[in-house]
Each structure stands twice: as structure tokens, then as C-alpha cells.
Design a protein around this motif. Structure first.
Motif, mmCIF file in Angstrom:
data_model
loop_
_atom_site.group_PDB
_atom_site.id
_atom_site.type_symbol
_atom_site.label_atom_id
_atom_site.label_comp_id
_atom_site.label_asym_id
_atom_site.label_seq_id
_atom_site.Cartn_x
_atom_site.Cartn_y
_atom_site.Cartn_z
ATOM 1 N N UNK A 129 -48.875 0.015 -48.447
ATOM 2 C CA UNK A 129 -48.281 0.976 -47.514
ATOM 3 C C UNK A 129 -46.801 1.115 -47.723
ATOM 4 N N UNK A 130 -46.328 2.336 -47.847
ATOM 5 C CA UNK A 130 -44.899 2.582 -48.001
ATOM 6 C C UNK A 130 -44.391 2.177 -49.371
ATOM 7 N N UNK A 131 -43.108 2.348 -49.526
ATOM 8 C CA UNK A 131 -42.480 2.067 -50.813
ATOM 9 C C UNK A 131 -42.128 0.583 -50.910
ATOM 10 N N UNK A 132 -42.430 -0.028 -52.036
ATOM 11 C CA UNK A 132 -42.140 -1.444 -52.252
ATOM 12 C C UNK A 132 -40.958 -1.584 -53.183
ATOM 13 N N UNK A 133 -40.032 -2.441 -52.772
ATOM 14 C CA UNK A 133 -38.841 -2.652 -53.590
ATOM 15 C C UNK A 133 -39.071 -3.650 -54.713
ATOM 16 N N UNK A 134 -40.076 -4.519 -54.552
ATOM 17 C CA UNK A 134 -40.348 -5.530 -55.572
ATOM 18 C C UNK A 134 -41.817 -5.471 -55.959
ATOM 19 N N UNK A 135 -42.146 -5.889 -57.184
ATOM 20 C CA UNK A 135 -43.561 -5.900 -57.590
ATOM 21 C C UNK A 135 -44.302 -7.031 -56.891
ATOM 22 N N UNK A 136 -45.609 -6.920 -56.893
ATOM 23 C CA UNK A 136 -46.425 -7.991 -56.363
ATOM 24 C C UNK A 136 -46.548 -7.977 -54.858
ATOM 25 N N UNK A 137 -46.883 -9.125 -54.309
ATOM 26 C CA UNK A 137 -47.074 -9.266 -52.873
ATOM 27 C C UNK A 137 -45.760 -9.594 -52.168
ATOM 28 N N UNK A 138 -45.719 -9.256 -50.905
ATOM 29 C CA UNK A 138 -44.606 -9.688 -50.060
ATOM 30 C C UNK A 138 -44.889 -11.098 -49.551
ATOM 31 N N UNK A 139 -43.817 -11.769 -49.128
ATOM 32 C CA UNK A 139 -43.989 -13.131 -48.597
ATOM 33 C C UNK A 139 -44.912 -13.146 -47.387
ATOM 34 N N UNK A 140 -44.745 -12.156 -46.512
ATOM 35 C CA UNK A 140 -45.568 -12.152 -45.304
ATOM 36 C C UNK A 140 -47.044 -11.943 -45.639
ATOM 37 N N UNK A 141 -47.319 -11.247 -46.755
ATOM 38 C CA UNK A 141 -48.714 -11.043 -47.153
ATOM 39 C C UNK A 141 -49.329 -12.341 -47.676
ATOM 40 N N UNK A 142 -48.552 -13.088 -48.449
ATOM 41 C CA UNK A 142 -49.040 -14.385 -48.915
ATOM 42 C C UNK A 142 -49.268 -15.315 -47.726
ATOM 43 N N UNK A 143 -48.321 -15.318 -46.783
ATOM 44 C CA UNK A 143 -48.450 -16.172 -45.601
ATOM 45 C C UNK A 143 -49.705 -15.826 -44.815
ATOM 46 N N UNK A 144 -49.987 -14.540 -44.675
ATOM 47 C CA UNK A 144 -51.180 -14.129 -43.941
ATOM 48 C C UNK A 144 -52.442 -14.556 -44.670
ATOM 49 N N UNK A 145 -52.468 -14.366 -45.992
ATOM 50 C CA UNK A 145 -53.638 -14.749 -46.782
ATOM 51 C C UNK A 145 -53.866 -16.262 -46.752
ATOM 52 N N UNK A 146 -52.767 -17.027 -46.698
ATOM 53 C CA UNK A 146 -52.868 -18.486 -46.711
ATOM 54 C C UNK A 146 -52.971 -19.086 -45.320
ATOM 55 N N UNK A 147 -52.898 -18.221 -44.306
ATOM 56 C CA UNK A 147 -53.008 -18.674 -42.916
ATOM 57 C C UNK A 147 -51.888 -19.648 -42.545
ATOM 58 N N UNK B 87 -55.242 -20.480 -53.312
ATOM 59 C CA UNK B 87 -56.287 -19.450 -53.215
ATOM 60 C C UNK B 87 -55.671 -18.070 -53.016
ATOM 61 N N UNK B 88 -54.663 -17.988 -52.154
ATOM 62 C CA UNK B 88 -54.019 -16.699 -51.883
ATOM 63 C C UNK B 88 -53.364 -16.125 -53.129
ATOM 64 N N UNK B 89 -52.806 -17.000 -53.948
ATOM 65 C CA UNK B 89 -52.111 -16.548 -55.160
ATOM 66 C C UNK B 89 -53.038 -16.484 -56.370
ATOM 67 N N UNK B 90 -54.320 -16.794 -56.159
ATOM 68 C CA UNK B 90 -55.331 -16.736 -57.218
ATOM 69 C C UNK B 90 -54.916 -17.556 -58.445
ATOM 70 N N UNK B 91 -54.514 -18.791 -58.189
ATOM 71 C CA UNK B 91 -54.054 -19.661 -59.270
ATOM 72 C C UNK B 91 -55.222 -20.151 -60.109
#
Length: 285
Positions: free
Chosen positions: A31-49, A76-80
């Protein structure tokens, strides 16, 4: 590595892993324009609970200490990959959780060819349960001479304590050898002490071996190191080795045991003699 450097490396590793994953890979709607590639920190935090502020501090290299469970969620969130997951745990100063239901241990054809090519130098491979998984002909003649010893026919610890042949092979230093093997096995056992196979093995060893029953409660532990080992063979007599343990990078719980004949002894000639006897026996109609 200092703690500050380790935390900074952890922060850099998390950031680079986060930036390589697109939102679509993890089911996040872009959603919206992203200034950096990849995921945002808040998205990783949400995925990792985990909390956004907490994860931000982790990526900033702050002095916080994530648990093993949280690290697994982040991995798991970062698909390592398995190698990346191991690296994450090391940077976080944590030991990774051991899979209590590992897949069947496999010895690659290439690794089998390696130990076969070492003949007449004895070599074998044991797995996480200390079972013999592969061995060359010379090792079979020395370590697996006796018939199977149920119910753990190919377990190295069981053979030491329950196979009468082991007393002969390691005479007169059987107690020294057995205590060393037991201390190395005890050092490994912290990883799988709650597994049923381990509990059964310990109970059966205590039942059949007075020495094991007396020594196991001592909780002696030791690491593996190169050492000289002397053995007695019923056909060729005294054998003297330098023992080395190697690990397989792609399967670190496999141990490759190599017994190199001690220089300036007749051990190599005796091993070749054993191989010649094997060839002669096989050639006899």
C-alpha cells in the motif's frame, strides 16, 4: 567478537534479510509508495508477533536478549534458510532448538566413497544417536567384529558397555576408553535428554552394565580431541592409532571417525594384512 560487534552484526543481518523480501512473498498487501525495498520493520514485527518498538531496538543493535522462541518467529517471518537461521541464533548468542523429530540420517554417496577410499585406514560415521551409519572394511574388521548385540546392534555406546569384545579390543585400558566415550556422550546428551530413544538406551545400559550404572550419575562431560588409541586385534595383535573426529558441514551432527596408523609402528602393515585376509577369505570357493 565483542558483544557490541555481535549486536551490530545481528542488526545488519536482520536489516539485510528484511530488505530482500517483497511484501508479496509474505502475503502483505503493498500500500502506498515505499521508500525502501523489502518489508518495513512494523511488518516483520507483526509477522513475528513481537512489538514494533522492541523489534526496532533489535535492528538498532541495542542490548536486548530475545528468547529462542522469538528468534524462531523472526526467522520464520524473514523466511531464513537453515544456514541463515543458524547464523541468526549465533549472532543472538543463543543455541538453536534441536529438532526432536529429525529426518532419517542420510550418508551421501560421496561421503561413503571417502571412507571407502581410506582403506586400509579404519574410518566410520556415527550420527546424533551415536549409531554407526557407515564404515569401511577395515573399520568393520576392528570395531564390528562381533555378532550383533541387540537391542542396539549398531550403537557405539552400547557396544562399548554391552559387547564383551570391546573389553578385549581395548585391554588393558577399557575403563579409560569407556569413561571417555561416556563423558563425550553425556556432553551431547543435553540436546536430546527428553527423547524417548535416549531414555530407553540409558535404562538398558544401566541394566546390563555395572560400570555404566556406577559412572552415569557422575555427570562427567568432555569435548572431543585428537588422541592416541591403542587396540588389540585377535588376528594381528597390537594396533596403535592417532584418532581424529571430523564433522560434515552440511550435516554437523554426523561425526567422521578416522584412525590413522601411528608413525614408526607396524600398524599400517598389520591393517594391510587384515585386508589381505579379507580378500583371501572372499576368494575361497
Amino acid at each position: 567478537m565483542s558483544d557490541d560487534q555481535r549486536r551490530q552484526d545481528l542488526a545488519d543481518f536482520l536489516r539485510t534479510r528484511r530488505m530482500r523480501i517483497s511484501p508479496e512473498q509474505v502475503g502483505v498487501i503493498r500500500g502506498g509508495r515505499r521508500r525502501t525495498p523489502g518489508l518495513r520493520r512494523e511488518e516483520v514485527a507483526q509477522l513475528a508477533n513481537v512489538g514494533v518498538s522492541w523489534y526496532t531496538l533489535l535492528e538498532q543493535g541495542r542490548d536486548i536478549h530475545p528468547s529462542s522462541a522469538v528468534l524462531h518467529n523472526i526467522a520464520d517471518a524473514l523466511q531464513l534458510t537453515p544456514a541463515e537461521r543458524q547464523h541468526l541464533f549465533l549472532l543472538a548468542d543463543q543455541q538453536p532448538l534441536i529438532d526432536t523429530h529429525p529426518s532419517h540420517e542420510q550418508i551421501s554417496p560421496a561421503l561413503r566413497r571417502v571412507i571407502d577410499a581410506l582403506n586400509p585406514i579404519p574410518a566410520y560415521i556415527i550420527g546424533r544417536r551415536w549409531n554407526y551409519l557407515a564404515w569401511n572394511t577395515t573399520a568393520e574388521h576392528i570395531f564390528l567384529r562381533s555378532p550383533s548385540v541387540p537391542p542396539y546392534e549398531y550403537n557405539a555406546v552400547w557396544r562399548i558397555f554391552a559387547d564383551p569384545m570391546s573389553h578385549y579390543i581395548h585391554n588393558p585400558k577399557w575403563e579409560q576408553v569407556a569413561q571417555k566415550v561416556l563423558a563425550e556422550f553425556r556432553a551431547d546428551s543435553a540436546r536430546y535428554a527428553d527423547e524417548e530413544w535416549f531414555k530407553r538406551l540409558i535404562a538398558d545400559l544401566q541394566r546390563v552394565s555395572p560400570e555404566f550404572r556406577a559412572w552415569w550419575p557422575r555427570h562427567d562431560v568432555r569435548g572431543r580431541d585428537d588422541a592416541q588409541k591403542d587396540m588389540e586385534h585377535p588376528l594381528v595383535g597390537r594396533l596403535m592409532f592417532e584418532h581424529t573426529t571430523l564433522q560434515v558441514p552440511t550435516a554437523p551432527e554426523l561425526k567422521v571417525m578416522i584412525y590413522t596408523p601411528l608413525p614408526e609402528t607396524d600398524t599400517l602393515a598389520k591393517l594391510q594384512q587384515l585386508m589381505d585376509i579379507k580378500i583371501t577369505v572372499n576368494a575361497t570357493p
